[in-house]
Design a protein around this motif. Structure first.
Motif, short mmCIF file in Angstrom:
data_model
loop_
_atom_site.label_atom_id
_atom_site.label_comp_id
_atom_site.label_asym_id
_atom_site.label_seq_id
_atom_site.Cartn_x
_atom_site.Cartn_y
_atom_site.Cartn_z
N UNK A 19 90.48 18.59 -2.46
CA UNK A 19 90.42 17.98 -1.51
C UNK A 19 92.45 17.17 -0.63
N UNK A 20 92.61 16.85 -1.61
CA UNK A 20 94.15 16.12 -1.53
C UNK A 20 94.88 17.29 -0.20
N UNK A 21 94.84 17.40 -0.74
CA UNK A 21 95.85 18.66 0.84
C UNK A 21 94.69 18.73 2.24
N UNK A 22 93.12 18.36 2.00
CA UNK A 22 92.52 18.84 3.09
C UNK A 22 92.93 17.59 3.52
N UNK A 23 92.61 16.25 2.99
CA UNK A 23 92.64 15.74 3.57
C UNK A 23 94.58 15.07 4.53
N UNK A 24 95.22 15.44 4.04
CA UNK A 24 96.14 15.40 4.32
C UNK A 24 96.45 16.19 5.78
N UNK A 25 95.65 17.29 5.80
CA UNK A 25 95.70 17.53 7.38
C UNK A 25 94.61 17.39 8.13
N UNK A 62 70.49 22.25 0.70
CA UNK A 62 71.68 22.10 -0.48
C UNK A 62 73.63 21.62 0.37
N UNK A 63 73.53 21.42 1.74
CA UNK A 63 74.12 21.38 2.61
C UNK A 63 74.14 20.06 2.88
N UNK A 64 73.16 19.62 2.77
CA UNK A 64 72.97 18.02 3.33
C UNK A 64 73.58 17.34 2.60
N UNK A 65 72.90 17.66 1.07
CA UNK A 65 73.40 16.45 -0.64
C UNK A 65 74.94 17.21 -0.26
N UNK A 66 75.53 17.92 0.00
CA UNK A 66 77.15 18.27 -0.25
C UNK A 66 77.79 17.62 1.02
N UNK A 67 76.92 18.09 1.91
CA UNK A 67 77.72 16.33 3.19
C UNK A 67 77.62 15.17 2.35
N UNK A 68 76.34 14.94 2.01
CA UNK A 68 75.88 13.40 2.19
C UNK A 68 77.48 12.97 0.86
N UNK A 69 77.94 14.02 0.02
CA UNK A 69 78.32 13.23 -1.70
C UNK A 69 79.41 13.44 -0.72
N UNK A 70 80.09 14.28 0.28
CA UNK A 70 81.34 14.17 0.59
C UNK A 70 81.46 13.34 1.11
N UNK A 71 80.49 12.90 2.34
CA UNK A 71 81.35 11.53 3.02
C UNK A 71 81.25 10.44 2.62
N UNK A 72 80.11 10.06 1.40
CA UNK A 72 80.78 9.00 0.45
C UNK A 72 81.52 9.14 -0.56
N UNK A 73 82.06 10.46 -1.02
CA UNK A 73 82.92 10.09 -2.17
C UNK A 73 84.51 10.38 -1.79
N UNK A 74 84.79 11.32 -0.50
CA UNK A 74 85.74 11.98 -0.56
C UNK A 74 86.59 12.09 0.79
N UNK A 75 86.00 12.23 2.47
CA UNK A 75 86.14 12.28 3.29
C UNK A 75 85.31 10.93 4.04
N UNK A 76 85.01 9.59 3.45
CA UNK A 76 84.62 8.24 4.69
C UNK A 76 85.59 7.97 5.18
#
Ligand code: ADP
Ligand code: MG
Length: 709
Positions: A482-488, A512-526
């Motif tokens: 995730x860190x590397x992705x953020x950098x790009x 599953x896609x919707x849940x993953x998107x919600x989770x990524x939006x909240x925790x990884x790529x806010x």
């Protein structure tokens, strides 16, 4: 209409038990009977023909009879000896019942040992003093050499030993059927039915390829007299299998091309000049080469049937448009069909941008639009005002009438399954057809599955592409990924995240896609814009998401595999695939093909903790190569031709003996022979081809063969 050979039965008729010939119900074959017939049915064996075609999966060479004194621990060999004693003993520790039988020849004695087969003792007591042959692996036992669980056989005066002292067939079995039984049944069946086998291959083919006759081949594939005889038998049967298949394909091809006159397009530089000038790049040599082949096809009065293979990103779309330009310049219309609406929409946008400046009308035919809107589009197509129509295969399935359809391009063929030509023909159309696929099909497979198509390959990527770097990461490395992705993303790039494959249901995948998107939006790529894309969304929603991703408004696209094919967003340079081990190699390669399309270095990250060797192997293959053809070959190796072939096939029969990986050389000659035979005798009407014709019709009854029987 059902075609059957001269020896076939009439469906539903009760067969008398005395019928002979290859159609004899397997029940009536000596040694089978009702019970075994049922069991053999599970192997697909219903008649004598099926029985004789139940080929061994391998053979064991047990030709050499080893003198007992020459037996060493670890040797696997056949020995022959007199039964000297038989007894049962209990093992001291595990209390297992052992049957021990001593046999001896003039050089020494060896013990044969079985576990928990108490009934064997009495059988051997009856054989005291008689000779038997045993085959197995020798080991040191308590008191000298032993062979545990040997295959064995009594040596009567008349019976030829089937399981020893020869090259022994090893058959695919099913529960309730044993090697020894099947060997005995086949031995008897060969004796009885071999005379009924008639050679279907023409004499000149046998002669030219130095093939042994059919009966001899069948005999020797089961009970070969020597290794050489086995090789010759196998060669002959593999050849025959390929030859008949290629003959069917050749006949189908002839049916497609010759049964109805095609369009002889006038191909001149003027057809395509303006289009090429409008492109921001030079065509690659590979693109030029396949365009030349396509133009030659189009120039001929027969209809084109060409399969264009090109790895993801090799630039097939431009090639398709070049072909369309030829059709349009000749006053015809062209249709291009994609497997999904998303892809059709993308083609529409790309083509519109390319062709609007040239004054060519392009139209998109969507599934879900109002009846009035649809009517209007259909009218514009029927009047000929619209030159190029894009859509899914609904274009030819639904009642769309063309003014003058000259060319059909089918993109990403593997999603379509069977070629849609039949549907076209039903509408009274015989346009040229170009099928494009990014699924790199190994050449051998292409020749068997798509053998009725001409094949072109774009074997070069446009210049300046940086190969995608692929990394396999396990779950514990997620943070770093995730860190590397953020950098790009900070550098302005975009990313795809593909969520785990849920094959069972589109609905579950979507969730599953919707849940993953919600989770990524909240925790990884806010701090970035995320969007989700899945097959359950309305097409307007999908379109909107894709547009925002293409325009850069959305940085991270969380998606199901709907993005698998064709999507082209050059600024996206991260492809992160969750639970990658659940995907097949071909699919992973397609997904990876979504990145690496622009000037920036791209990355494909496979998040995977595979539990199986196969899963690990797939991750290694993906990390090891970017070459789609290598991946396809590996896929074929890992999955085996059966499955690969089976899932991709379009109603082709499976191969019984030929192996499309190992037997390429035989395939090549068989194909050459089959195609030249059809050229010589297009209707197989020569008397020397009568049996061949009957056999092809029997085997390929549901093919659209151009043979009138
Ligand atoms: P695919 O074969 O996967 O369908 P596309 O036709 O979508 O590939 O092409 C991929 C990308 O490469 C597109 O952006 C296209 O414009 C570009 N492209 C195609 N041919 C060339 C070329 N000769 N030189 C540079 N870029 C090209
Ligand atoms: Mg494409």
């Amino acid at each position: 209409m059902q075609h059957t050979g001269g020896t076939s039965s009439i469906k539903g008729a009760v067969r008398p038990a005395y019928t002979s010939g290859l159609d004899t119900d397997v029940r009536f074959v000596k040694g089978v009977g009702e019970r075994l017939a049922k069991i053999m049915g599970r192997l697909g064996i219903t008649d004598a023909r099926g029985l004789l075609c139940h080929y061994p999966s391998r053979h064991e060479d047990r030709t050499e009879l080893r003198r007992i004194s020459m037996l060493r621990p670890g040797d696997t060999a056949s020995v022959r000896g007199q039964v000297l004693a038989a007894d049962t003993v209990r093992t001291p520790k595990s209390q297992m019942l052992l049957t021990k039988v001593a046999i001896g020849d003039d050089s020494g004695v060896v013990s044969l040992v079985w576990f928990n087969q108490w009934y064997l003792k009495n059988r051997f007591l009856k054989l005291l003093g008689k000779d038997i042959v045993a085959y197995g692996t020798a080991q040191f036992g308590g008191k000298g050499l032993e062979i545990t669980n040997p295959e064995w056989e009594e040596l009567g005066d008349t019976s030829d030993p089937l399981s020893s002292n020869r090259i022994v067939p090893v058959y695919p079995l099913t529960e309730g059927l044993f090697q020894g039984t099947l060997r005995r049944i086949l031995w008897g069946a060969l004796d009885k039915f071999l005379p009924d086998i008639q050679d279907v291959l023409p004499a000149d083919v046998l002669d030219k390829r130095d093939l042994i006759d059919a009966a001899c081949a069948v005999k020797n594939i089961h009970f070969p007299e020597s290794q050489d005889a086995l090789k010759e038998a196998r060669y002959r049967l593999v050849y025959e299998e390929f030859f008949l298949l290629q003959l069917a394909l050749a006949l189908r091809k002839q049916n497609i091309t010759a049964s109805r006159p095609g369009i002889a397009f006038k191909v001149t530089p003027e057809c395509t000049d303006a289009f090429y000038k409008s492109l921001p790049f030079e065509l690659t040599d590979a693109q030029k080469k396949v365009i030349r082949a396509i133009e030659q096809d189009m120039g001929r009065p027969t209809s084109m049937n060409r399969l264009l293979q090109g790895d993801v990103g090799s630039g097939k779309t431009v090639v398709a448009v070049a072909a369309m330009m030829v059709a349009v310049a000749n006053g015809y219309q062209a249709a291009m069909m994609a497997p999904t609406e998303i892809l059709a929409e993308q083609h529409y946008m790309v083509l519109q941008k390319m062709l609007a400046p040239l004054g060519i009308e392009v139209e998109l035919l969507k599934g879900k639009i109002t009846a009035a809107a649809k009517k209007k589009v259909c009218q514009r197509i029927a009047s000929g005002e619209v030159k190029i129509v894009l859509g899914t295969h609904a274009i030819i399935q639904e009642g769309v009438e063309f003014n003058r359809l000259g060319l059909v391009v089918i993109d990403e063929q593997h999603r379509f399954g069977v070629l849609q030509r039949a549907a076209l023909r039903e509408k009274g159309l015989n346009p040229d057809v170009l099928v494009m696929t990014a699924t790199p099909i190994p050449r051998t497979l292409a020749l068997t599955v798509y053998g009725d198509l001409d094949l072109s390959v774009i074997d070069e990527l446009p210049p300046g592409r940086k190969p995608v770097r692929t990394h396999w990461k396990t779950g514990d490395m997620r943070g770093g990924v995730y860190g590397a992705a953020r950098k790009l993303l900070m550098e302005g790039r975009q990313a795809y995240v593909v969520c785990p494959l849920i094959e069972e249901s589109e609905k579950l995948s979507a969730r599953a896609a919707t849940e993953l998107a919600d989770q990524l939006a909240a925790e990884v790529f806010p701090d970035f814009n995320l969007a989700v894309l899945h097959g359950q969304m309305k097409s307007a929603e999908k379109e909107d998401v894709m547009r925002r991703f293409r325009d850069g408004g959305v940085q991270v696209l969380v998606s199901t595999t709907v993005i698998e094919v064709g999507i082209d967003v050059p600024n996206a340079c991260v492809m992160l695939i969750e639970d990658a081990e659940r995907f097949g190699l071909a699919q992973l390669h397609q997904l990876r093909g979504r990145v690496g399309r622009g000037e920036h270095q791209s990355y494909c990250v496979l998040m995977a903790d595979p539990k199986t060797d196969e899963g690990r192997k797939r991750m290694q293959v993906m990390a090891g190569t970017n070459n789609g053809f290598e991946i396809a070959e590996e896929d074929l190796l890992i999955r085996g031709p059966g499955e690969f072939y089976g899932t991709r096939q379009s109603g082709l029969p499976s191969l019984r003996i030929a192996n499309i990986l190992r037997d390429v050389d035989i395939l090549d000659v068989a194909r050459e022979d089959a195609f030249s035979l059809v050229k010589l005798d297009p209707n197989l009407s020569l008397p020397e081809h009568a049996r061949l014709k009957a056999e092809v019709l029997r085997r390929f009854a549901d093919f659209e063969l151009a043979v009138v029987s």
